[in-house]
Design an enzyme around this catalytic site. Structure first.
Site, PDB file in Angstrom:
ATOM      1  N   TRP A  80      30.962  -7.190  37.171  1.00 38.92           N
ATOM      2  CA  TRP A  80      30.673  -6.840  38.556  1.00 38.92           C
ATOM      3  C   TRP A  80      30.045  -5.464  38.676  1.00 38.92           C
ATOM      4  CZ3 TRP A  80      29.614 -10.537  41.517  1.00 38.92           C
ATOM      5  CH2 TRP A  80      30.314 -11.743  41.446  1.00 38.92           C
ATOM      6  N   ASP A 116      34.354  -0.916  44.839  1.00 38.57           N
ATOM      7  CA  ASP A 116      34.295  -2.358  45.071  1.00 38.57           C
ATOM      8  C   ASP A 116      35.704  -2.916  44.846  1.00 38.57           C
ATOM      9  OD1 ASP A 116      34.023  -5.085  45.071  1.00 38.57           O
ATOM     10  OD2 ASP A 116      32.499  -5.164  43.493  1.00 38.57           O
ATOM     11  N   LYS A 132      39.090 -13.113  47.914  1.00 42.31           N
ATOM     12  CA  LYS A 132      40.088 -12.944  46.858  1.00 42.31           C
ATOM     13  C   LYS A 132      41.460 -12.692  47.476  1.00 42.31           C
ATOM     14  CE  LYS A 132      36.436 -12.942  44.097  1.00 42.31           C
ATOM     15  NZ  LYS A 132      35.437 -11.915  44.015  1.00 42.31           N
TER      16      LYS A 132
HETATM   17  C1  LIG Z   1      33.953 -11.736  43.750  1.00 37.72           C
HETATM   18  C2  LIG Z   1      33.473 -10.349  43.530  1.00 37.72           C
HETATM   19  C3  LIG Z   1      32.209  -9.929  43.966  1.00 37.72           C
HETATM   20  C4  LIG Z   1      31.215 -10.845  44.621  1.00 37.72           C
HETATM   21  O1  LIG Z   1      31.601 -11.169  45.892  1.00 37.72           O
HETATM   22  P1  LIG Z   1      30.631 -12.032  46.861  1.00 37.72           P
HETATM   23  O2  LIG Z   1      31.397 -11.982  48.128  1.00 37.72           O
HETATM   24  O3  LIG Z   1      30.530 -13.383  46.247  1.00 37.72           O
HETATM   25  O4  LIG Z   1      29.332 -11.347  46.913  1.00 37.72           O
HETATM   26  C5  LIG Z   1      31.857  -8.600  43.747  1.00 37.72           C
HETATM   27  N1  LIG Z   1      32.685  -7.746  43.144  1.00 37.72           N
HETATM   28  C6  LIG Z   1      33.907  -8.129  42.700  1.00 37.72           C
HETATM   29  C7  LIG Z   1      34.794  -7.129  42.032  1.00 37.72           C
HETATM   30  C8  LIG Z   1      34.329  -9.441  42.887  1.00 37.72           C
HETATM   31  O5  LIG Z   1      35.546  -9.828  42.454  1.00 37.72           O
END
Ligand SMILES: *Cc1c(COP(=O)(O)O)cnc(C)c1O
Length: 359
Positions: free
Chosen positions: A101, A171, A195
């Site tokens: 990521w 993030d 999540k």
């Molecule tokens: C799932 C995830 C993403 C991507 O998320 P989207 O909503 O599909 O763009 C980005 N960063 C992390 C750490 C993630 O777990």
């Protein structure tokens, strides 16, 4: 029958929340309509939206000097919207590379500014995080970006990087709400909802006031933090159903002791699973113990030819979505807030039994 769903995202939601959604689906708050069928401008929905924000503020201890935005475009959208909103094209931002990521965030950011990779954990095959001393930070950088929890690698920072006056951007897609967090240590926190917050389609951005109002010319209005903050994230139609469910999840968290209680539960769940893996002699997790994720636990079998059998038998036992990410293989158990201890216990029991029969 409901299973224990170990999916990485979209992930399991609390059963109580889904039951309430079911009860309210045809008639939300006596209006004779679903919450999906009412105007986002209605008093009822605006009230719901404000209550969700204030519950999130209370849960995370978000100071009034931060704006809370409920946006679309996912965490991946923020990979672009962050540089567009808080940095100029000739500035430099520091990015810490701890896996899939962070790599994606770096790739996108390079289209909008100069990226300095402040640390890269490639040498460990992304099984650990850098120490504070290993971060090569740029003086005067626009911001420092990192990924507190790498959802695919199962690698988590055991500390919050210190960046001095440079805003820290995180993030938190796969770790938000899993434990208390010191919001004032951050300039900006963002997370896709799917999540640990609610259904997909909603992105939460928590941004300090001084970073709002600096968007580059050409930034779309619906992704301009100031335009959205000024309009309560309702410059256009927001994902109303996702916002509603996120609000129910915040209430569920408050009823269940808030983030301190979540931290205790999550620590216990992770420790039960890692102990079982380490003691098994049959399963292995490659991550440095200090950087092991509480939320996503990848593991391999000592006999990978049994992966398919493991998954099939687990599914039969009501333990689903354990296959690892397509880029790494093996298994991965995602154990976000909604996964009860009983689910992890059932997984550990199944793994022990499987190892005895096949080890
Ligand atoms: C799932 C995830 C993403 C991507 O998320 P989207 O909503 O599909 O763009 C980005 N960063 C992390 C750490 C993630 O777990």
């Amino acid at each position: 029958m409901r299973v224990f769903n170990f999916a990485a995202g979209p992930a399991m939601l609390p059963t109580e929340v889904l039951e309430q959604v079911g009860e309210e689906l045809l008639d939300w708050h006596g209006g004779g309509m679903s919450v999906m069928e009412i105007s986002h401008r209605s008093k009822a929905f605006v009230g719901l939206a404000q209550e969700a924000e204030s519950d999130l503020r209370e849960l995370m201890g978000i100071p009034s000097s931060y704006r809370v935005l409920f946006l679309q475009g996912g965490a991946s959208g923020q990979f672009s919207f962050i540089p567009m909103n808080i940095a100029t094209a000739d500035s430099t931002a520091d990015y810490v590379n701890t896996g899939v990521w962070s790599k994606k965030a770096i790739g996108e950011a390079k289209r909008y500014l100069k990226v300095n990779v402040a640390a890269d954990c490639a040498a460990s095959n992304y099984t650990t995080t850098p120490t504070q001393d290993e971060l090569k930070l740029t003086p005067g950088a626009a911001y420092v970006h990192y990924t507190p929890n790498e959802t695919i690698g199962g690698v988590e920072f055991p500390y919050v990087p210190a960046t001095g006056d440079v805003p820290l951007v995180a993030d938190m897609s796969s770790t938000i709400l899993s434990r208390p967090v010191d919001v004032p240590a951050f300039g900006l926190i963002y997370a896709g909802a799917q999540k640990n917050i609610g259904p997909s389609g909603l992105t939460v951005v928590i941004v300090r006031d001084d970073l709002v109002g600096k968007a580059r010319p050409g930034t779309p209005q619906v992704f301009d933090y100031k335009a959205m903050a000024d309009d309560g994230s309702m410059l256009n139609t927001p994902p109303t159903f996702g916002w509603y469910i996120a609000g129910l999840v915040f209430k569920w968290l408050k009823r269940n002791g808030g983030l301190a209680a979540m931290a205790e539960r999550n620590r216990a769940k992770a420790s039960l699973l890692y102990s079982a893996i380490d003691a098994s002699g049959f399963y292995a997790n490659p991550v440095a113990p200090v950087a092991r994720s509480w939320m996503n636990v990848p593991f391999t079998l000592s006999r990978p030819e049994l992966d398919k059998t493991f998954l099939a038998e687990a599914a039969k036992a009501g333990l689903t979505n354990l296959e690892g990410h397509r880029s790494v293989g093996g298994m991965r158990a995602s154990i976000y807030n909604a996964m009860p201890l009983a689910g992890v216990q059932a997984l550990v029991d199944f793994m022990g039994d499987f190892a005895r029969r096949n080890g």
